[in-house]
Design a protein around this motif. Structure first.
Motif, PDB file in Angstrom:
ATOM      1  N   ASP A  19      46.863  73.180  96.822  1.00 20.44           N
ATOM      2  CA  ASP A  19      46.276  73.261  95.486  1.00 20.44           C
ATOM      3  C   ASP A  19      46.093  74.725  95.080  1.00 20.44           C
ATOM      4  OD1 ASP A  19      46.110  70.515  95.444  1.00 20.44           O
ATOM      5  OD2 ASP A  19      44.014  70.454  96.068  1.00 20.44           O
ATOM      6  N   MET A  20      46.583  75.077  93.913  1.00 20.08           N
ATOM      7  CA  MET A  20      46.336  76.409  93.350  1.00 20.08           C
ATOM      8  C   MET A  20      45.373  76.257  92.180  1.00 20.08           C
ATOM      9  SD  MET A  20      48.915  79.402  91.982  1.00 20.08           S
ATOM     10  CE  MET A  20      49.715  78.365  90.761  1.00 20.08           C
ATOM     11  N   LYS A  21      44.342  77.068  92.173  1.00 24.36           N
ATOM     12  CA  LYS A  21      43.322  76.988  91.134  1.00 24.36           C
ATOM     13  C   LYS A  21      43.487  78.134  90.127  1.00 24.36           C
ATOM     14  CE  LYS A  21      41.094  73.532  93.073  1.00 24.36           C
ATOM     15  NZ  LYS A  21      41.058  72.192  92.440  1.00 24.36           N
ATOM     16  N   ILE A  22      43.157  77.852  88.866  1.00 25.83           N
ATOM     17  CA  ILE A  22      43.061  78.881  87.830  1.00 25.83           C
ATOM     18  C   ILE A  22      41.579  79.111  87.556  1.00 25.83           C
ATOM     19  CG2 ILE A  22      43.548  79.483  85.433  1.00 25.83           C
ATOM     20  CD1 ILE A  22      46.095  77.879  85.606  1.00 25.83           C
ATOM     21  N   TYR A  23      41.116  80.352  87.774  1.00 25.59           N
ATOM     22  CA  TYR A  23      39.692  80.672  87.676  1.00 25.59           C
ATOM     23  C   TYR A  23      39.265  81.175  86.300  1.00 25.59           C
ATOM     24  CZ  TYR A  23      39.651  80.309  92.772  1.00 25.59           C
ATOM     25  OH  TYR A  23      39.751  79.848  94.063  1.00 25.59           O
ATOM     26  N   GLY A  24      40.197  81.477  85.430  1.00 29.83           N
ATOM     27  CA  GLY A  24      39.846  81.995  84.110  1.00 29.83           C
ATOM     28  C   GLY A  24      40.852  83.030  83.650  1.00 29.83           C
ATOM     29  N   HIS A  25      40.549  83.689  82.525  1.00 23.73           N
ATOM     30  CA  HIS A  25      41.476  84.669  81.984  1.00 23.73           C
ATOM     31  C   HIS A  25      40.715  85.781  81.263  1.00 23.73           C
ATOM     32  CE1 HIS A  25      40.660  82.158  78.434  1.00 23.73           C
ATOM     33  NE2 HIS A  25      40.916  83.251  77.730  1.00 23.73           N
ATOM     34  N   GLU A  26      41.409  86.875  81.032  1.00 29.06           N
ATOM     35  CA  GLU A  26      40.907  87.996  80.235  1.00 29.06           C
ATOM     36  C   GLU A  26      42.087  88.584  79.487  1.00 29.06           C
ATOM     37  OE1 GLU A  26      41.020  91.080  84.043  1.00 29.06           O
ATOM     38  OE2 GLU A  26      39.137  90.204  83.364  1.00 29.06           O
ATOM     39  N   PHE A  27      41.817  89.328  78.418  1.00 27.76           N
ATOM     40  CA  PHE A  27      42.925  89.810  77.598  1.00 27.76           C
ATOM     41  C   PHE A  27      42.556  91.127  76.929  1.00 27.76           C
ATOM     42  CE2 PHE A  27      40.344  86.817  75.222  1.00 27.76           C
ATOM     43  CZ  PHE A  27      40.056  87.494  74.044  1.00 27.76           C
ATOM     44  N   GLY A  28      43.579  91.819  76.405  1.00 30.94           N
ATOM     45  CA  GLY A  28      43.373  93.086  75.707  1.00 30.94           C
ATOM     46  C   GLY A  28      44.641  93.485  74.976  1.00 30.94           C
ATOM     47  N   SER A  29      44.557  94.593  74.214  1.00 30.49           N
ATOM     48  CA  SER A  29      45.695  95.051  73.416  1.00 30.49           C
ATOM     49  C   SER A  29      45.591  96.547  73.191  1.00 30.49           C
ATOM     50  CB  SER A  29      45.729  94.313  72.071  1.00 30.49           C
ATOM     51  OG  SER A  29      46.711  94.864  71.212  1.00 30.49           O
ATOM     52  N   ASP A  30      46.749  97.211  73.054  1.00 34.26           N
ATOM     53  CA  ASP A  30      46.778  98.638  72.723  1.00 34.26           C
ATOM     54  C   ASP A  30      47.129  98.864  71.256  1.00 34.26           C
ATOM     55  OD1 ASP A  30      49.449  98.064  72.531  1.00 34.26           O
ATOM     56  OD2 ASP A  30      50.091  99.400  74.144  1.00 34.26           O
ATOM     57  N   GLY A  31      47.153  97.792  70.457  1.00 35.30           N
ATOM     58  CA  GLY A  31      47.485  97.909  69.045  1.00 35.30           C
ATOM     59  C   GLY A  31      48.811  97.293  68.693  1.00 35.30           C
ATOM     60  N   GLY A  82      53.116  90.758  75.890  1.00 36.92           N
ATOM     61  CA  GLY A  82      53.906  90.477  74.704  1.00 36.92           C
ATOM     62  C   GLY A  82      53.350  91.185  73.491  1.00 36.92           C
ATOM     63  N   THR A  83      53.892  90.892  72.311  1.00 39.16           N
ATOM     64  CA  THR A  83      53.454  91.529  71.070  1.00 39.16           C
ATOM     65  C   THR A  83      52.277  90.749  70.480  1.00 39.16           C
ATOM     66  OG1 THR A  83      55.169  90.285  69.898  1.00 39.16           O
ATOM     67  CG2 THR A  83      55.680  92.563  70.519  1.00 39.16           C
ATOM     68  N   PHE A  84      51.113  90.936  71.061  1.00 39.70           N
ATOM     69  CA  PHE A  84      49.886  90.312  70.576  1.00 39.70           C
ATOM     70  C   PHE A  84      49.133  91.345  69.742  1.00 39.70           C
ATOM     71  CE2 PHE A  84      50.567  88.355  74.853  1.00 39.70           C
ATOM     72  CZ  PHE A  84      51.003  87.126  74.392  1.00 39.70           C
ATOM     73  N   GLU A  85      49.280  91.296  68.425  1.00 43.13           N
ATOM     74  CA  GLU A  85      48.660  92.291  67.558  1.00 43.13           C
ATOM     75  C   GLU A  85      47.162  92.050  67.441  1.00 43.13           C
ATOM     76  OE1 GLU A  85      50.855  90.087  66.580  1.00 43.13           O
ATOM     77  OE2 GLU A  85      52.772  91.119  66.283  1.00 43.13           O
ATOM     78  N   PRO A  86      46.367  93.124  67.315  1.00 42.39           N
ATOM     79  CA  PRO A  86      44.929  92.956  67.084  1.00 42.39           C
ATOM     80  C   PRO A  86      44.673  92.126  65.839  1.00 42.39           C
ATOM     81  CG  PRO A  86      45.430  95.228  67.635  1.00 42.39           C
ATOM     82  CD  PRO A  86      46.744  94.541  67.440  1.00 42.39           C
ATOM     83  N   GLY A  87      43.727  91.206  65.919  1.00 37.09           N
ATOM     84  CA  GLY A  87      43.416  90.328  64.805  1.00 37.09           C
ATOM     85  C   GLY A  87      44.196  89.031  64.829  1.00 37.09           C
ATOM     86  N   SER A  88      45.234  88.949  65.667  1.00 37.89           N
ATOM     87  CA  SER A  88      46.027  87.725  65.742  1.00 37.89           C
ATOM     88  C   SER A  88      45.373  86.727  66.696  1.00 37.89           C
ATOM     89  CB  SER A  88      47.453  88.031  66.209  1.00 37.89           C
ATOM     90  OG  SER A  88      47.441  88.546  67.532  1.00 37.89           O
ATOM     91  N   VAL A  90      41.817  85.112  70.660  1.00 41.90           N
ATOM     92  CA  VAL A  90      41.833  85.964  69.462  1.00 41.90           C
ATOM     93  C   VAL A  90      41.803  87.418  69.917  1.00 41.90           C
ATOM     94  CG1 VAL A  90      40.660  86.600  67.334  1.00 41.90           C
ATOM     95  CG2 VAL A  90      40.621  84.222  68.102  1.00 41.90           C
ATOM     96  N   MET A  91      42.848  88.156  69.584  1.00 43.89           N
ATOM     97  CA  MET A  91      42.915  89.569  69.950  1.00 43.89           C
ATOM     98  C   MET A  91      42.036  90.389  69.008  1.00 43.89           C
ATOM     99  SD  MET A  91      44.811  90.322  72.558  1.00 43.89           S
ATOM    100  CE  MET A  91      45.993  89.501  73.641  1.00 43.89           C
ATOM    101  N   GLY A  92      41.074  91.099  69.551  1.00 43.15           N
ATOM    102  CA  GLY A  92      40.185  91.922  68.738  1.00 43.15           C
ATOM    103  C   GLY A  92      40.839  93.237  68.349  1.00 43.15           C
TER     104      GLY A  92
END
Length: 327
Positions: A25-37, A80-86, A113-115
Motif C-alpha cells: 500500500d502506498m499512501k498520499i499524505y497531502g500536497h503543497e504548491f507554489g509559483s514563480d509567476g 507546469g504553467t500554473f499562473e498566479p490567480g488560476s 488555487v495559485m496565489g
C-alpha cells in the motif's frame, strides 16, 4: 534511544507508536504548491517513491495542462504553467504505483488555487558600486507586486569612510526571503550609517503598474548630490510596511579610476579618466592607514602617475588600508 551527536539518551513521556503502511500500500499524505509567476509546481507527499514512468496515466488536471513529473523518495512533483490567480482540479486515480510495487487504494482529489507572487524588491546590479559623474546617476530597482517602495538615501562623509567600511556594514540573512523549500537566501550587506554620516532623504515612491511580473523603477541620485560634502552614498529600499527589512547599496560617484601597484620600496598609483580612458593629471592621491591617518599625499603627473618612492619609510609607523583620489 541514544543520540549519536550528544551521547545522551532520548527520553519520552510515552512510547512513540507509528504504524508503517504495508509495502503493498502506498499512501498520499497531502500536497503543497507554489509559483514563480509563470511556472508552478504541486508537490504530493507519499509514503513511497512514485514510479514516474507510469504515474502520468493516473493524474488528471482540469483545465488540462502539460505536466512534467519529478519524483524523490518522499514526494511526486508536478511542474507546469500554473499562473498566479488560476485554479484547477487535481485528481489522482487509485492504483498509482511506487518503485517498490505498492499502489494507492483510494482516489485523491484537490481543488488548487495559485496565489499571487509574494512582493519582492532588489537592485538590478548587486555588485556595482561606482557610478560616473557624467552618467545618468540613476539606480535600477526591480520589483514584483510592490506598488509603492520605501527609499532612504544617506551620505557617509569622506573622513569617516575607513571606519564605516570596517564597522558600518555587516552580512545578514533575510530569513523571510527563504524559498518554499526552506533553503536559506543568499547573504547580503546591511549598512548602519549612524554617526559616520547623515540621512539626506527618506520617502515612498510609486512603482510602475504590473501584477505578478517584474517592473523597473529608476532612482535618480542627482537631487541628493549637492550637499557640500564629499563621501559615499548609501541607498536603502524596502517594503513600506516593513521598513526595517531593507536591501542596501553603497554608491560612489566619480570619473576617476585607480590602479595601485606596490613594490618592495615604493607605491605607484595610476589615475585614469573613466569616460575618456586617458591618464588624468592633477589628481590628489592620499594614502590612509589602518588607524585613519593620512600617511602621505601627492598629485598625479602628466602621465596620471603618483609615485611614493618613500613608501617603505612610510610603512614603518603605519599600515596602508585605503587609497583615495579627488580633484
Amino acid at each position: 534511544l541514544l543520540s549519536t551527536e550528544t551521547g545522551t539518551h532520548i527520553t519520552l513521556e510515552r512510547p512513540l507508536v507509528f504504524t508503517l503502511p504495508p509495502l503493498a500500500d502506498m499512501k498520499i499524505y497531502g500536497h503543497e504548491f507554489g509559483s514563480d509567476g509563470t511556472h508552478g509546481w504541486v508537490r504530493i507527499r507519499t509514503s513511497q517513491e512514485v514510479d514516474v514512468s507510469t504515474a502520468r496515466n493516473f493524474i488528471t488536471v482540469n483545465p488540462e495542462r502539460e505536466l512534467k513529473l519529478e519524483a524523490d523518495g518522499s514526494a511526486l512533483t508536478l511542474r507546469g504553467t500554473f499562473e498566479p490567480g488560476s485554479s484547477f482540479r487535481l485528481v489522482i486515480k487509485k492504483g498509482l504505483e511506487s518503485v517498490l510495487g505498492g499502489k494507492t487504494t483510494n482516489e485523491y482529489e484537490a481543488d488548487i488555487v495559485m496565489g499571487n507572487i509574494a512582493p519582492s524588491f532588489s537592485f538590478a546590479s548587486d555588485a556595482g558600486v561606482y557610478m560616473l559623474l557624467g552618467g545618468r546617476k540613476q539606480l535600477e530597482v526591480k520589483t514584483i507586486n510592490l506598488p509603492r517602495m520605501f527609499v532612504r538615501i544617506s551620505q557617509v562623509f569622506q573622513n569617516n569612510l575607513l571606519h564605516f567600511l570596517e564597522q558600518g556594514r555587516y552580512y545578514d540573512y533575510d530569513w523571510e526571503d527563504a524559498d518554499g523549500d526552506g533553503n536559506a537566501p543568499p547573504r547580503k550587506y546591511r549598512y548602519i550609517v549612524g554617526n559616520y554620516g547623515r540621512q539626506i532623504a527618506a520617502d515612498t515612491v510609486t512603482t510602475p503598474e504590473g501584477i505578478n511580473r517584474e517592473v523597473t523603477t529608476l532612482l535618480s541620485l542627482e537631487p541628493y548630490m549637492h550637499t557640500g560634502y564629499k563621501g559615499f552614498y548609501v541607498v536603502e529600499i524596502a517594503d513600506p510596511a516593513k521598513q526595517w527589512s531593507t536591501t542596501s547599496k553603497l554608491v560612489s560617484l566619480s570619473n576617476i579610476g585607480l590602479i595601485v601597484k606596490q613594490s618592495a620600496g615604493e607605491l605607484l598609483v595610476f589615475a585614469t579618466d573613466l569616460q575618456s580612458t586617458r591618464p588624468q593629471s592633477g589628481v590628489q592621491i592620499a594614502l590612509i592607514s589602518t588607524t585613519n591617518q593620512t600617511m602621505a599625499t601627492q598629485n598625479t603627473n602628466g602621465e596620471g602617475i603618483a609615485r611614493f618612492s618613500n613608501f617603505r619609510q612610510l610603512s614603518r609607523d603605519f599600515t596602508l588600508k585605503l587609497v583615495t583620489a579627488e580633484l
